[in-house]
Design an enzyme around this catalytic site. Structure first.
Site: not given
Lengths: 649, 340
Positions: A398, A442, A458
């Site tokens: 991520c 994250h 995202d």
């Protein structure tokens, strides 16, 4: 000391060593274990113990190694290390009872020493075992032929446990962590850092440690909306992302709107300022602040488990009136690096113009179309890491996606920043709390447009939607490097872990989290009107005395003294005479010694109190005939009672 | 301390005549018999006290031991009156007395006797050794070799001796007073614990006090005094006294007390091992005899405490390095155990 006593002391020392082994250097624990085993061997095989010179040399070497390890001999850790080593060496040379007592007391002290490191249920249980064993060893030191020292120790500790419970509930609590005294206590804590470099979050994702727990009082939002906001990183130096200057305030920099969810967060200590909340927080906890980039902070590093109530509004539009300086910061890029990415971004900018959403869509489409993959161990990237990721490796976690996304947006002229935190979480079906682990760490992105202010994008969701909708395990390939427990194949283990964590949560909330506020609440619920410390201490004293009386009464009944009327009369005489007499011997006066027979007692009284000597001799003679003679006569007991009552000392 | 107890008992007995109620309470089924026996014993003690001066307590203990059908070990330095005490008891009780001086070259046959071939009758005739008497003074028993010691101790235990396939009963009553030098003296074979246990009591005489010693120095020769004494008890009377001692009442609290004492020695770290059941029986038998000597029909805790210094310490071995006297050991034991 005999072999049995030595063996029990060794067992106690082992039980003390066990919980400390998690926190002290491995070499020290292994050395101590070796010394203890050596001692055990000499005991069981009846070998000679090593010479004093050798022990001295060992001790000296140990002290030097500890000093080298910690660079000092002072402070908590080196102190505990030294004590542990010395305990092992002490048992090696301990021979006299005095040595045994010293070793047992050292064991008790070392048990306390492990609490600054860990206060979990496991460490409490291990300490309990150590307490029982050490007490049993102590019992044996006093009664070498005690057949069941463990039982006696357990029964003694069970009686003490009642007092412990009283003290726990009623002793006035003090604010703050009791154990967190020196500064080096927080070195081993994991959690999100102030900076993000490629690989930092994927490393964190391998940890199954719990970051925090949340209990929702309103309906829990869907899994893909659980974005727990942490540090916001808007400065990029070419390789790592870091936070700008924390510009804090104590009022919300935006207006709340829309539906809210209410929940309570129990945050594990992480030695940083951040508090976590769902985007975007609608209240600021007591002793908390909020930054200009909407991150909640505590005023002091979180060094003890922290519990706070929180309310979040998912529909807030924040930052439409963002200051030009912040926007400038959100467009900042280091000069020269990553030329290919810059070129691409500028090409898109030329095509889409100032349309932010269109740029975002193009970037997400780029991820989807170019065979990007989501992995926990991406290849190492050289200089110009964004270029290398976007155009060559295309494999990342991520943080790679968030970083490359923000870079591209900034290169295209759109204000953007990286937000780190946690995404998702897992409901524990046992106690229905949401557990958020370090593996849920994250990173995502925020972009700014004039119409919407800051909004969340995202990029990971574009590549691995299951990461967001489910969890990390679902998003990773089957045979990837993931912790065993996160694999679906180990469901039963998973299940067990849920139960265990629910238990640990209860322990944290009820035992470790029993702070002044909870104490007041609990005592009020028990019916104490105003639980201030004077009242608590009073109740504590009264209840302890009652408990003590109950135990004494039990002992008396056990001895059967109160049941036999003859003995009761005889004891009454002793009580009547206690404190009398010309010479007070101790505080007992003329009370009967518990080993004193009737005639001896009568003689002693008779010489000390000649005026009642005749009566006393008659009483004693009657008593001894009734007690030790062949004929039992209840009527005579009455007469004895009368004689004793008439006695005027 | 010990003599204190004794005075208490006398005073309390006196007091029982003050109040009729208390005197009634003392009236026991066997008290008639025990009161005559008590009178005879009191007279015996008085006479003995005139010869062995200032040792009334030791005389009482020796007599208690005899009445309880036990054997007595006296450990003390030479010349404090061990032999005199033994001779005195033999004389007063009208017992047939033999003295055996133990030496390191002594053989079991020297005690038990040998069969000698008699030419006249053309057969072996057993010549009984000195052990065939009612009261034996085994002097300096720890000088003999273990083999010889065990011959004596076996005879003490069994009441009979077996030689050359023939078992011969020893006379009754059979009473051994053994003396030994303190075992740290050179040239001794200390009796092992198992054999010490055969002796009901072990007492020490000790030096006489200043007054008693002066009286001794001024007085007549002890041997002549003993020879001039009349027998105070016949062997038959002694035997009936022994039977009476067995009938002295022992109440449940006394049994509890003996058990508590014994249990304490088994758990307390001061002792390497505790008192055996035989020791508990010995304690009880001695306490019964002591109560009989006192003219009481039942045992009191004080009786147990009075005989304990003679009965218990030689059956215990302390763990500590420092040697404690028997009195100290008994005192510590008594004060550590509460009366039930």
């Amino acid at each position: 000391m005999n072999r049995r006593q030595q063996s029990w002391l060794l067992a106690a020392a082992l039980a003390v060593l066990a919980p400390l082994a998690f926190d002290l250097p491995a070499w020290l624990c292994i050395t101590s274990l070796l010394i203890l085993s050596w001692r055990a061997l000499t005991l069981w095989r009846r070998l000679p113990v090593p010479a004093h010179g050798l022990l001295l040399l060992l001790a000296l070497a140990g002290v030097i190694t500890i000093a080298a390890h910690y660079h000092t001999l002072f402070g908590r850790d080196p102190g505990i290390a030294l004590l542990l080593l010395l305990l092992a060496l002490k048992l090696m040379e301990a021979n006299s009872l005095r040595d045994g007592h010293a070793a047992a007391l050292l064991c008790y002290f070392l048990m306390l020493c492990q609490f600054p490191y860990a206060q979990s249920m496991v460490s409490a249980a291990m300490t309990l075992i150590a307490v029982v064993l050490t007490t049993a060893a102590l019992v044996l030191l006093h009664h070498p032929r005690q057949a069941a020292p463990l039982r006696l120790a357990a029964s003694m500790l069970a009686q003490a446990a009642l007092f412990m419970l009283l003290l726990f509930v009623l002793f006035p609590r003090i604010e703050g962590p009791l154990w967190g005294l020196p500064g080096d206590a927080y070195a081993g804590l994991t959690g999100l850092a102030e900076t993000m470099t490629p690989g930092s979050i994927s490393r964190l994702s391998r940890s199954e440690a719990i970051a925090f727990r949340a209990e929702f009082s309103t309906r829990q939002p869907p899994q893909d909306a659980l974005y727990w906001r942490g540090p916001v990183l808007s400065r990029f130096d070419g390789s790592s992302w870091s936070a700008g200057r924390p510009d804090t305030g104590s009022t919300l920099p935006y207006a709340t709107r829309g539906g809210a969810s209410d929940y309570t967060v129990t945050l594990e200590p992480h030695d940083k300022l951040w508090l976590f909340a769902l985007e975007l927080p609608g209240v600021i906890p007591a002793d908390g602040l909020i930054t200009r980039d909407y991150q909640l902070l505590a005023k002091a590093p979180v060094r003890a488990r922290l519990r706070y109530a929180m309310r979040s509004y998912p529909e807030i539009f924040a930052g439409r009136d963002e200051s030009p300086e912040n926007l400038r910061q959100a467009r900042q890029l280091p000069l020269g690096a990553n030329p290919r990415a810059r070129l691409l971004a500028q090409a898109w900018r030329a095509e889409s113009g100032d349309d932010g959403p269109a740029l975002v869509r193009r970037m997400l489409d780029y991820y989807r179309s170019q065979d990007f993959s989501y992995t926990l161990n991406p290849p190492l990237l050289a200089e110009n890491s964004i270029d290398a990721f976007l155009f060559e490796s295309r494999r990342g976690f991520c943080e790679h996606y968030a970083a490359s996304f923000v870079f591209m947006m900034r290169a295209a002229g759109l204000p953007a920043r990286v937000v780190t935190g946690y995404q998702g979480g897992e409901i524990n079906p046992v106690d229905h709390t949401l557990i958020v682990r370090q593996s849920d760490a994250h990173a995502w992105a925020e972009v700014w447009t004039r119409e919407r202010g800051w909004w969340r994008v995202d990029p990971t969701a574009a590549v691995a939607p299951s990461r967001i909708e489910k969890n990390l395990a679902a998003a990773l390939p089957e045979n990837g490097p993931l912790l065993l427990l996160a694999r679906p194949a180990f469901l039963w283990l998973h299940e067990m872990r849920f139960r265990w964590e629910a238990l640990a949560n209860a322990w944290n909330q009820q035992v470790l989290g029993y702070n002044p506020r909870r104490q007041r609440e609990f005592l009020s619920s028990l019916g104490m009107a105003t639980p201030d410390w004077q009242r608590m201490v009073t109740v504590l004293g009264v209840l302890s005395s009652l408990l003590l009386c109950a135990f004494s009464a039990w002992v008396l009944v056990e001895r059967g003294q109160s049941r036999d009327p003859l003995q009761a009369a005889w004891n009454r005489l002793s009580n009547k005479l206690a404190g009398r007499g010309p010479r007070r011997v101790g505080a007992r006066g003329m009370a009967r010694q518990n080993w004193e027979g009737p005639q001896d007692y009568a003689k002693r009284i008779g010489s000390a109190l000649p005026e009642i000597a005749g009566e006393i001799f008659i009483i004693a003679e009657l008593y001894q005939a009734l007690r030790y003679g062949p004929v039992a006569n209840p009527r005579k007991v009455q007469e004895l009672n009368t004689l004793i009552r008439r006695l005027k000392p | 301390m010990q003599s204190d107890w004794h005075t208490v008992q006398k005073e309390v007995r006196l007091s029982s005549h003050i109040h009729p109620l208390a005197a009634n309470a003392d009236k026991m089924p066997s008290s008639d018999h025990s009161s005559t026996a008590h009178a005879a014993l009191a007279e015996l003690i008085r006479q003995a006290g005139g010869v062995v001066l200032g040792k009334e307590r030791q005389i009482r203990l020796a007599l208690t031991c005899l009445v309880a059908r036990g054997h007595l070990l006296i450990e003390d330095l030479p010349g404090v009156g061990k032999t005199t005490l033994a001779q005195l008891l033999a004389r007063l009780l009208g017992l047939h007395f033999q003295r055996i001086q133990f030496t390191s070259d002594m053989l079991p046959a020297d005690i038990i006797g040998v069969s000698v071939f008699e030419r006249a009758s053309n057969r072996f005739v057993f010549h009984p050794g000195p052990i065939f008497s009612q009261l034996i003074l085994a002097d300096e028993v720890n000088r003999a070799t273990p083999k010889t010691q065990s011959a004596l101790l076996e005879a003490m235990e069994e009441g009979q001796v077996t030689t050359e396939g023939m078992t011969r009963r020893l006379p009754t009553p059979f009473f051994v007073i053994a003396t030994q030098n303190p075992s740290h003296h050179i040239g001794t074979f200390p009796l092992p614990e198992s054999q010490l246990d055969r002796f009901l009591m072990k007492i020490e005489l000790g030096y006489p006090d200043r007054k008693a010693e002066r009286e001794l120095l001024l007085g007549a020769d002890r041997r002549e005094m003993i020879a001039g004494l009349a027998t105070a008890l016949t062997p038959d009377e002694l035997q009936s006294l022994q039977q009476a001692a067995g009938r002295i009442h022992v109440s449940a609290p006394i049994i509890d007390y003996v058990q508590a004492l014994v249990a304490y020695t088994r758990h307390c770290p001061d002792y390497q091992f505790g008192l055996s059941p035989r020791a508990a029986l010995a304690l009880l038998a001695a306490a019964r005899a002591w109560a009989l000597l006192d003219g009481r029909g039942h045992v009191l805790p004080e009786d147990i405490q009075a005989v304990l210094p003679a009965v218990a310490p030689h059956r215990l071995r302390s763990t500590g390095q420092t040697r404690r006297s028997a009195g100290e050991i008994a005192r510590a034991l008594i004060e550590a155990v509460a009366l039930p």
